[in-house]
Design an enzyme around this catalytic site. Sequence first.
Site, PDB file in Angstrom:
ATOM      1  N   ASP A  12     -31.350 -37.170  41.075  1.00 44.22           N
ATOM      2  CA  ASP A  12     -30.569 -38.415  41.100  1.00 44.22           C
ATOM      3  C   ASP A  12     -30.396 -38.954  39.675  1.00 44.22           C
ATOM      4  O   ASP A  12     -30.873 -40.025  39.347  1.00 44.22           O
ATOM      5  CB  ASP A  12     -31.228 -39.458  42.011  1.00 44.22           C
ATOM      6  CG  ASP A  12     -32.627 -39.865  41.551  1.00 44.22           C
ATOM      7  OD1 ASP A  12     -33.250 -39.117  40.763  1.00 44.22           O
ATOM      8  OD2 ASP A  12     -33.096 -40.946  41.963  1.00 44.22           O
ATOM      9  N   ASP A  17     -34.109 -37.703  34.881  1.00 42.53           N
ATOM     10  CA  ASP A  17     -33.468 -36.519  35.481  1.00 42.53           C
ATOM     11  C   ASP A  17     -32.575 -35.826  34.454  1.00 42.53           C
ATOM     12  O   ASP A  17     -32.517 -34.595  34.410  1.00 42.53           O
ATOM     13  CB  ASP A  17     -32.584 -36.917  36.663  1.00 42.53           C
ATOM     14  CG  ASP A  17     -33.284 -37.725  37.722  1.00 42.53           C
ATOM     15  OD1 ASP A  17     -33.623 -37.159  38.764  1.00 42.53           O
ATOM     16  OD2 ASP A  17     -33.487 -38.932  37.494  1.00 42.53           O
ATOM     17  N   ASN A  41     -31.628 -43.359  41.768  1.00 43.39           N
ATOM     18  CA  ASN A  41     -31.600 -44.258  40.609  1.00 43.39           C
ATOM     19  C   ASN A  41     -30.323 -45.089  40.582  1.00 43.39           C
ATOM     20  O   ASN A  41     -30.344 -46.276  40.240  1.00 43.39           O
ATOM     21  CB  ASN A  41     -31.737 -43.456  39.317  1.00 43.39           C
ATOM     22  CG  ASN A  41     -33.122 -42.852  39.162  1.00 43.39           C
ATOM     23  OD1 ASN A  41     -34.110 -43.478  39.494  1.00 43.39           O
ATOM     24  ND2 ASN A  41     -33.181 -41.637  38.640  1.00 43.39           N
ATOM     25  N   THR A 125     -36.349 -34.213  42.297  1.00 41.66           N
ATOM     26  CA  THR A 125     -36.752 -35.315  41.422  1.00 41.66           C
ATOM     27  C   THR A 125     -36.094 -36.640  41.810  1.00 41.66           C
ATOM     28  O   THR A 125     -36.114 -37.591  41.039  1.00 41.66           O
ATOM     29  CB  THR A 125     -36.431 -35.000  39.943  1.00 41.66           C
ATOM     30  OG1 THR A 125     -35.011 -34.928  39.770  1.00 41.66           O
ATOM     31  CG2 THR A 125     -37.084 -33.703  39.503  1.00 41.66           C
ATOM     32  N   PHE A 166     -41.374 -44.628  43.470  1.00 42.77           N
ATOM     33  CA  PHE A 166     -39.968 -44.905  43.790  1.00 42.77           C
ATOM     34  C   PHE A 166     -39.311 -43.834  44.664  1.00 42.77           C
ATOM     35  O   PHE A 166     -38.646 -44.159  45.656  1.00 42.77           O
ATOM     36  CB  PHE A 166     -39.165 -45.082  42.491  1.00 42.77           C
ATOM     37  CG  PHE A 166     -37.691 -45.274  42.720  1.00 42.77           C
ATOM     38  CD1 PHE A 166     -37.185 -46.495  43.131  1.00 42.77           C
ATOM     39  CD2 PHE A 166     -36.805 -44.212  42.536  1.00 42.77           C
ATOM     40  CE1 PHE A 166     -35.824 -46.674  43.350  1.00 42.77           C
ATOM     41  CE2 PHE A 166     -35.439 -44.383  42.758  1.00 42.77           C
ATOM     42  CZ  PHE A 166     -34.956 -45.618  43.165  1.00 42.77           C
ATOM     43  N   ASN A 167     -39.432 -42.548  44.317  1.00 40.58           N
ATOM     44  CA  ASN A 167     -38.715 -41.515  45.069  1.00 40.58           C
ATOM     45  C   ASN A 167     -39.132 -41.475  46.531  1.00 40.58           C
ATOM     46  O   ASN A 167     -38.299 -41.313  47.428  1.00 40.58           O
ATOM     47  CB  ASN A 167     -38.930 -40.135  44.437  1.00 40.58           C
ATOM     48  CG  ASN A 167     -38.171 -39.950  43.145  1.00 40.58           C
ATOM     49  OD1 ASN A 167     -37.258 -40.713  42.831  1.00 40.58           O
ATOM     50  ND2 ASN A 167     -38.552 -38.948  42.371  1.00 40.58           N
ATOM     51  N   HIS A 234     -40.655 -38.902  33.765  1.00 41.21           N
ATOM     52  CA  HIS A 234     -41.258 -38.419  35.009  1.00 41.21           C
ATOM     53  C   HIS A 234     -40.774 -37.017  35.396  1.00 41.21           C
ATOM     54  O   HIS A 234     -41.574 -36.096  35.613  1.00 41.21           O
ATOM     55  CB  HIS A 234     -40.928 -39.384  36.156  1.00 41.21           C
ATOM     56  CG  HIS A 234     -41.353 -40.794  35.938  1.00 41.21           C
ATOM     57  ND1 HIS A 234     -42.664 -41.210  36.105  1.00 41.21           N
ATOM     58  CD2 HIS A 234     -40.651 -41.898  35.587  1.00 41.21           C
ATOM     59  CE1 HIS A 234     -42.740 -42.509  35.864  1.00 41.21           C
ATOM     60  NE2 HIS A 234     -41.542 -42.949  35.546  1.00 41.21           N
ATOM     61  N   ASP A 235     -39.442 -36.861  35.475  1.00 42.57           N
ATOM     62  CA  ASP A 235     -38.883 -35.647  36.062  1.00 42.57           C
ATOM     63  C   ASP A 235     -39.048 -34.412  35.187  1.00 42.57           C
ATOM     64  O   ASP A 235     -39.053 -33.285  35.693  1.00 42.57           O
ATOM     65  CB  ASP A 235     -37.405 -35.871  36.380  1.00 42.57           C
ATOM     66  CG  ASP A 235     -37.209 -37.011  37.380  1.00 42.57           C
ATOM     67  OD1 ASP A 235     -38.172 -37.370  38.074  1.00 42.57           O
ATOM     68  OD2 ASP A 235     -36.089 -37.553  37.439  1.00 42.57           O
TER      69      ASP A 235
END
Length: 307
Positions: A12, A17, A41, A125, A166-167, A234-235
């Site tokens: 996303d 990402d 996102n 992700t 969040f995800n 993060h991703d």
Amino acid sequence: MIMAKPIILDMDPGIDDAAAIAVAVNHPDLDVKLITTVAGNVSVEKTTLNALKLLTFFDKAIPVAQGAKAPLKRPFEDAAYIHGESGMPGYDFDQPNRQAMSTNAVEAIHHVLQQADEPITIIGTGAYTNLAQLLTKHPEDKPQIKGFILMGGSISAGNVSSVAEFNVFTDPDAAKIVFDSGLPITMIGLDVTLKALITPETTQALLELGRPGKMLHGLITAYGDVHTGGKPMHDVNTILYAVNPNLIKTTPAAIDVVTDGPAIGATVSDFQHRWHPTDFYNANVGIDIDAANFNTWFLEQVSLMPH
């Protein structure tokens, strides 16, 4: 000669990402067969546009398929307050010179899996809506999925509630379907990604790494996810794990996803095996990473990108 690992990216984009796509599509050990997009996102129309912009930037002929506009059961709420209105602020991208497939994400993944000569690793992700829909609609694809590497979850604390990441929080019902699938899962959650902060020094060093470095510098500078010591990409950690799994410490865990109530979106590790047999594990969970190594590795990846 080592053959490149075939992967599908379900994402996303989103700033982190975008950094993950930049590394993955340029890494010699990865063969990105497909990128699918999901609402997360920002809206799925924007995440799709962002994926196409990045592939145009790197001139990569990788198909993109647009996926779910909203979670399975819940209303959609984006994270534009972190990623900006477009999802990729901080750099002036050219408009894409390619289009998304007419096929939707689920059918595109299904087709790639069925045509593949060997099982494919799926790296997720964003919210796991597309992946849950795939597993529900095409259970026959399971043997063709080598495993999932997922950015999401936490076995400590959350980032959108006291317990939820969040995800998973965005679509907990989809996450539950994925974690209950019986397929191999590596969960790279906040326990790793909030340690692997991109430092201000690393961000500044990107400016010396040509056009890709300047682009990523712009995105990371605009990123609203700010912590003491730097910003989490993060991703990107999922891509690191895909190519160098020994650089992230993992532990087997029995993970349950909470789908309602005040702990909705939590990924609960039943480490005392109160609810599962003592030999039951459904995920390999990332628990530690060397942040300095991560920064060094990230800069190395950017330095190898075509300038």
